[in-house]
Write an enzyme that holds these catalytic residues in place. Structure first.
Site, PDB file in Angstrom:
ATOM      1  N   TRP A 187     -14.685 -71.146 -71.321  1.00 13.79           N
ATOM      2  CA  TRP A 187     -13.764 -71.462 -70.226  1.00 13.79           C
ATOM      3  C   TRP A 187     -13.620 -72.983 -70.180  1.00 13.79           C
ATOM      4  O   TRP A 187     -14.612 -73.706 -70.305  1.00 13.79           O
ATOM      5  CB  TRP A 187     -14.294 -70.963 -68.873  1.00 13.79           C
ATOM      6  CG  TRP A 187     -13.446 -71.476 -67.751  1.00 13.79           C
ATOM      7  CD1 TRP A 187     -12.225 -71.020 -67.384  1.00 13.79           C
ATOM      8  CD2 TRP A 187     -13.737 -72.604 -66.896  1.00 13.79           C
ATOM      9  NE1 TRP A 187     -11.734 -71.778 -66.342  1.00 13.79           N
ATOM     10  CE2 TRP A 187     -12.642 -72.753 -66.037  1.00 13.79           C
ATOM     11  CE3 TRP A 187     -14.810 -73.495 -66.792  1.00 13.79           C
ATOM     12  CZ2 TRP A 187     -12.574 -73.758 -65.070  1.00 13.79           C
ATOM     13  CZ3 TRP A 187     -14.757 -74.490 -65.836  1.00 13.79           C
ATOM     14  CH2 TRP A 187     -13.649 -74.621 -64.981  1.00 13.79           C
ATOM     15  N   GLU A 228     -11.841 -67.117 -71.468  1.00 11.46           N
ATOM     16  CA  GLU A 228     -11.642 -66.901 -70.026  1.00 11.46           C
ATOM     17  C   GLU A 228     -10.528 -67.771 -69.463  1.00 11.46           C
ATOM     18  O   GLU A 228     -10.620 -68.996 -69.461  1.00 11.46           O
ATOM     19  CB  GLU A 228     -12.955 -67.205 -69.283  1.00 11.46           C
ATOM     20  CG  GLU A 228     -12.853 -67.038 -67.779  1.00 11.46           C
ATOM     21  CD  GLU A 228     -14.166 -67.362 -67.058  1.00 11.46           C
ATOM     22  OE1 GLU A 228     -15.108 -67.862 -67.709  1.00 11.46           O
ATOM     23  OE2 GLU A 228     -14.234 -67.120 -65.838  1.00 11.46           O
ATOM     24  N   LYS A 230      -7.563 -68.615 -66.241  1.00 11.81           N
ATOM     25  CA  LYS A 230      -7.648 -68.842 -64.810  1.00 11.81           C
ATOM     26  C   LYS A 230      -6.251 -69.059 -64.235  1.00 11.81           C
ATOM     27  O   LYS A 230      -5.332 -69.468 -64.941  1.00 11.81           O
ATOM     28  CB  LYS A 230      -8.509 -70.094 -64.593  1.00 11.81           C
ATOM     29  CG  LYS A 230      -8.937 -70.336 -63.173  1.00 11.81           C
ATOM     30  CD  LYS A 230     -10.086 -71.333 -63.137  1.00 11.81           C
ATOM     31  CE  LYS A 230     -10.511 -71.572 -61.724  1.00 11.81           C
ATOM     32  NZ  LYS A 230     -11.785 -72.234 -61.603  1.00 11.81           N
ATOM     33  N   ASP A 261     -12.229 -62.868 -65.009  1.00 10.49           N
ATOM     34  CA  ASP A 261     -13.031 -63.278 -63.859  1.00 10.49           C
ATOM     35  C   ASP A 261     -12.292 -62.771 -62.627  1.00 10.49           C
ATOM     36  O   ASP A 261     -11.105 -63.091 -62.433  1.00 10.49           O
ATOM     37  CB  ASP A 261     -13.181 -64.807 -63.847  1.00 10.49           C
ATOM     38  CG  ASP A 261     -14.082 -65.300 -62.726  1.00 10.49           C
ATOM     39  OD1 ASP A 261     -13.853 -64.901 -61.571  1.00 10.49           O
ATOM     40  OD2 ASP A 261     -14.988 -66.104 -62.997  1.00 10.49           O
ATOM     41  N   HIS A 264     -10.097 -65.057 -60.575  1.00  8.22           N
ATOM     42  CA  HIS A 264      -9.107 -65.895 -61.258  1.00  8.22           C
ATOM     43  C   HIS A 264      -7.689 -65.363 -61.255  1.00  8.22           C
ATOM     44  O   HIS A 264      -6.895 -65.675 -62.140  1.00  8.22           O
ATOM     45  CB  HIS A 264      -9.545 -66.127 -62.709  1.00  8.22           C
ATOM     46  CG  HIS A 264     -10.719 -67.045 -62.818  1.00  8.22           C
ATOM     47  ND1 HIS A 264     -11.148 -67.584 -64.008  1.00  8.22           N
ATOM     48  CD2 HIS A 264     -11.543 -67.544 -61.875  1.00  8.22           C
ATOM     49  CE1 HIS A 264     -12.202 -68.352 -63.800  1.00  8.22           C
ATOM     50  NE2 HIS A 264     -12.467 -68.340 -62.519  1.00  8.22           N
ATOM     51  N   HIS A 288     -16.259 -61.216 -65.542  1.00 13.56           N
ATOM     52  CA  HIS A 288     -17.030 -62.123 -64.706  1.00 13.56           C
ATOM     53  C   HIS A 288     -16.857 -61.589 -63.298  1.00 13.56           C
ATOM     54  O   HIS A 288     -15.801 -61.773 -62.689  1.00 13.56           O
ATOM     55  CB  HIS A 288     -16.495 -63.559 -64.795  1.00 13.56           C
ATOM     56  CG  HIS A 288     -17.160 -64.370 -65.854  1.00 13.56           C
ATOM     57  ND1 HIS A 288     -17.068 -65.739 -65.926  1.00 13.56           N
ATOM     58  CD2 HIS A 288     -17.975 -63.991 -66.873  1.00 13.56           C
ATOM     59  CE1 HIS A 288     -17.783 -66.171 -66.952  1.00 13.56           C
ATOM     60  NE2 HIS A 288     -18.332 -65.134 -67.552  1.00 13.56           N
ATOM     61  N   ASP A 296     -10.373 -68.661 -55.276  1.00 13.21           N
ATOM     62  CA  ASP A 296     -11.462 -68.465 -56.232  1.00 13.21           C
ATOM     63  C   ASP A 296     -12.755 -69.054 -55.670  1.00 13.21           C
ATOM     64  O   ASP A 296     -13.286 -70.025 -56.193  1.00 13.21           O
ATOM     65  CB  ASP A 296     -11.044 -69.162 -57.543  1.00 13.21           C
ATOM     66  CG  ASP A 296     -12.106 -69.091 -58.616  1.00 13.21           C
ATOM     67  OD1 ASP A 296     -12.855 -68.106 -58.640  1.00 13.21           O
ATOM     68  OD2 ASP A 296     -12.172 -70.036 -59.423  1.00 13.21           O
ATOM     69  N   ASP A 298     -15.801 -67.833 -55.375  1.00 13.95           N
ATOM     70  CA  ASP A 298     -17.080 -67.494 -56.022  1.00 13.95           C
ATOM     71  C   ASP A 298     -18.172 -67.068 -55.047  1.00 13.95           C
ATOM     72  O   ASP A 298     -19.327 -67.456 -55.200  1.00 13.95           O
ATOM     73  CB  ASP A 298     -17.567 -68.668 -56.893  1.00 13.95           C
ATOM     74  CG  ASP A 298     -16.648 -68.946 -58.065  1.00 13.95           C
ATOM     75  OD1 ASP A 298     -16.550 -68.071 -58.935  1.00 13.95           O
ATOM     76  OD2 ASP A 298     -16.018 -70.025 -58.100  1.00 13.95           O
ATOM     77  N   ASP A 328     -20.605 -63.825 -62.004  1.00 10.76           N
ATOM     78  CA  ASP A 328     -20.238 -65.240 -61.905  1.00 10.76           C
ATOM     79  C   ASP A 328     -19.925 -65.601 -60.459  1.00 10.76           C
ATOM     80  O   ASP A 328     -18.783 -65.487 -60.020  1.00 10.76           O
ATOM     81  CB  ASP A 328     -19.037 -65.555 -62.818  1.00 10.76           C
ATOM     82  CG  ASP A 328     -18.708 -67.043 -62.811  1.00 10.76           C
ATOM     83  OD1 ASP A 328     -19.511 -67.831 -62.280  1.00 10.76           O
ATOM     84  OD2 ASP A 328     -17.639 -67.424 -63.345  1.00 10.76           O
TER      85      ASP A 328
END
Ligand code: RNT
Ligand code: ZN
Length: 421
Positions: A187, A228, A230, A261, A264, A288, A296, A298, A328
């Site tokens: 990424w 990866e 985004k 992800d 993302h 992810h 995003d 997380d 993640d």
């Protein structure tokens, strides 16, 4: 003597059997699924390149300042083992290049070699764990202007190409030593805050860098690559060079896996829906698993609709050999070890939930256009005694059942984490 957990299981087992579902079979399948636990939740994506290293750049952010962050490899490994001891099944650890064992000296990213990761390999062998790996193209002065593999400067691009080439080689060596293919994920943070005029130029630079990176070949039994993309990042709101479409195209053309992800994409976009759309064309999908809130962000993964839908699509695809599940998220505002366990247990729960669905029955109704019955069954499944099967699974796999693991984290905080000052 039969414990309450076993009695509950027997009762639940009957209910599922009546629907044509075999919970023992579901637990057998679940046991074979390894999830890759991201090392970076333990120290807020800091790494060990410099003492007290902090995540910087790359448009990702960790917020919070809870006590007990891991400051050394030893501390991080001890925290990971604590987390793993509370998660049923056998799993993998996902490393970043910035988490090597660099001793007291600073090692540039284009100088890393396998010796810097030998400590992790030996530790994994001792603890019966497997490893995955990530190049680290953020938190570095050569990423400060927002571009790495698509930088306008040839010198900077070459620096990062060398880094990723080394990371792929290291991944291959890790897989060879552990006798289990190591997934190398790439990424990059490349993008811009405001509207660029030359999108195509940047993407061409990235394509050329990737072509050079992947011209090096390794046996799939040692390592596999994944890319990866985004949607946007902090500071790359207007343009991300490695977008989803860019990597989807690149991966398919070059026989590389694609990393999805869950943070993302547009918040209303279904990541679960992508599995069946991409799978027929691609060598593999890496997840992810993350939880975005509004963006995003997380956040720690919990058992919500989004993750259940993804688990359902993974299980229904019957392609577990082509799908790799990684975590993640990073939250520095709560006990970091506890955060790992919440996220990993939630992910496993979602898979078990999906494995306990009466697939044949639902499919039959769908094929007969009986959509009322399909919806009614899906709805009733939600209140079946799923928790009794999950508890029994934890019991069988020698990890604390139900809320019991929470105390164990509290003790660890008192005895270990709170002493890190
Ligand atoms: C960032 C990507 C990437 C990172 C890790 C630390 O948006 O999700 O996977 O989270 O490499
Ligand atoms: Zn990610």
């Amino acid at each position: 003597m039969t414990s309450q957990i076993e009695k509950n299981f027997e009762h639940a087992n009957k209910q599922y059997q009546e629907l044509g579902v075999d919970p023992n079979k579901a637990m057998e399948i679940l046991k074979e699924i390894s999830i890759s636990i991201h090392c970076w939740q333990g120290d807020d994506v800091g790494g060990f390149e410099k003492p007290g290293a902090k995540l910087s750049g790359g448009g990702i952010q960790v917020t919070g300042n809870y006590l007990g962050k891991a400051r050394t490899i030893d501390e991080l490994q001890s925290d990971l083992l604590k987390a793993v001891s509370l998660i049923p099944g056998s799993h993998r650890i996902n490393l970043q290049a910035s988490y090597g064992d660099f001793g007291k000296k600073f090692v540039e990213r284009d100088e890393i070699t396998i010796e810097h990761y030998q400590n992790w390999i030996d530790w994994s062998k001792r603890n019966n764990l497997k490893l995955d790996f990530n190049s680290t193209l953020f938190s570095h002065p050569k990423a400060n202007d927002g571009f790495t593999l698509s930088n306008n400067s040839k010198k900077i691009r070459e620096f990062w190409i060398e880094h990723v080439l080394r990371c792929r080689k290291i991944s291959s060596e890790i897989g060879k030593q552990l006798n289990d293919s190591c997934i190398h994920n790439l990424w990059i943070p490349d993008g811009s805050k405001d509207i660029p005029v030359d999108r195509a130029g940047r993407r061409l630079l990235l394509k050329n860098s990737l072509d050079e990176i992947y011209s090096d070949k390794f046996p799939a039994s040692h390592m596999k690559d994944s890319l990866e993309g985004k949607l946007f990042g902090l500071g790359s709101e207007a343009f991300v060079v490695g977008s989803h479409y860019f990597y989807l195209s690149y991966s398919i053309k070059n026989n590389i896996m694609l990393t999805l992800d869950t943070g993302h994409f547009h918040p209303t976009e279904s990541v679960a829906d992508k599995v069946s759309a991409i799978l027929p064309f691609i060598s593999g999908i890496v997840f992810h698993i993350s939880r975005g809130i509004r963006w995003d962000s997380d956040h720690v993964v919990i058992l919500n609709d989004q993750i259940i839908q993804i688990a359902e699509e993974i299980i229904r695809s019957k392609s577990l050999d082509k799908i790799h599940i990684m975590l993640d998220f990073f939250d520095a505002s709560i006990n970091r070890v506890g955060a790992w366990v919440i996220g990993a247990r939630a992910t496993l729960k979602s898979l078990l939930y999906a494995l306990l669905q009466p697939w044949d029955l639902l499919l039959k109704y769908e094929r007969e256009n009986k959509y009322f019955q399909r919806l009614a069954y899906l709805e009733e499944l939600k209140t079946l005694p799923f928790g009794s099967i999950w508890d029994y699974y934890c019991l069988k796999n020698d990890v604390p059942v139900s809320t019991k693991w929470i105390e164990s984290i509290e003790d660890y905080e008192k005895e270990v984490l709170s002493k890190r000052v």
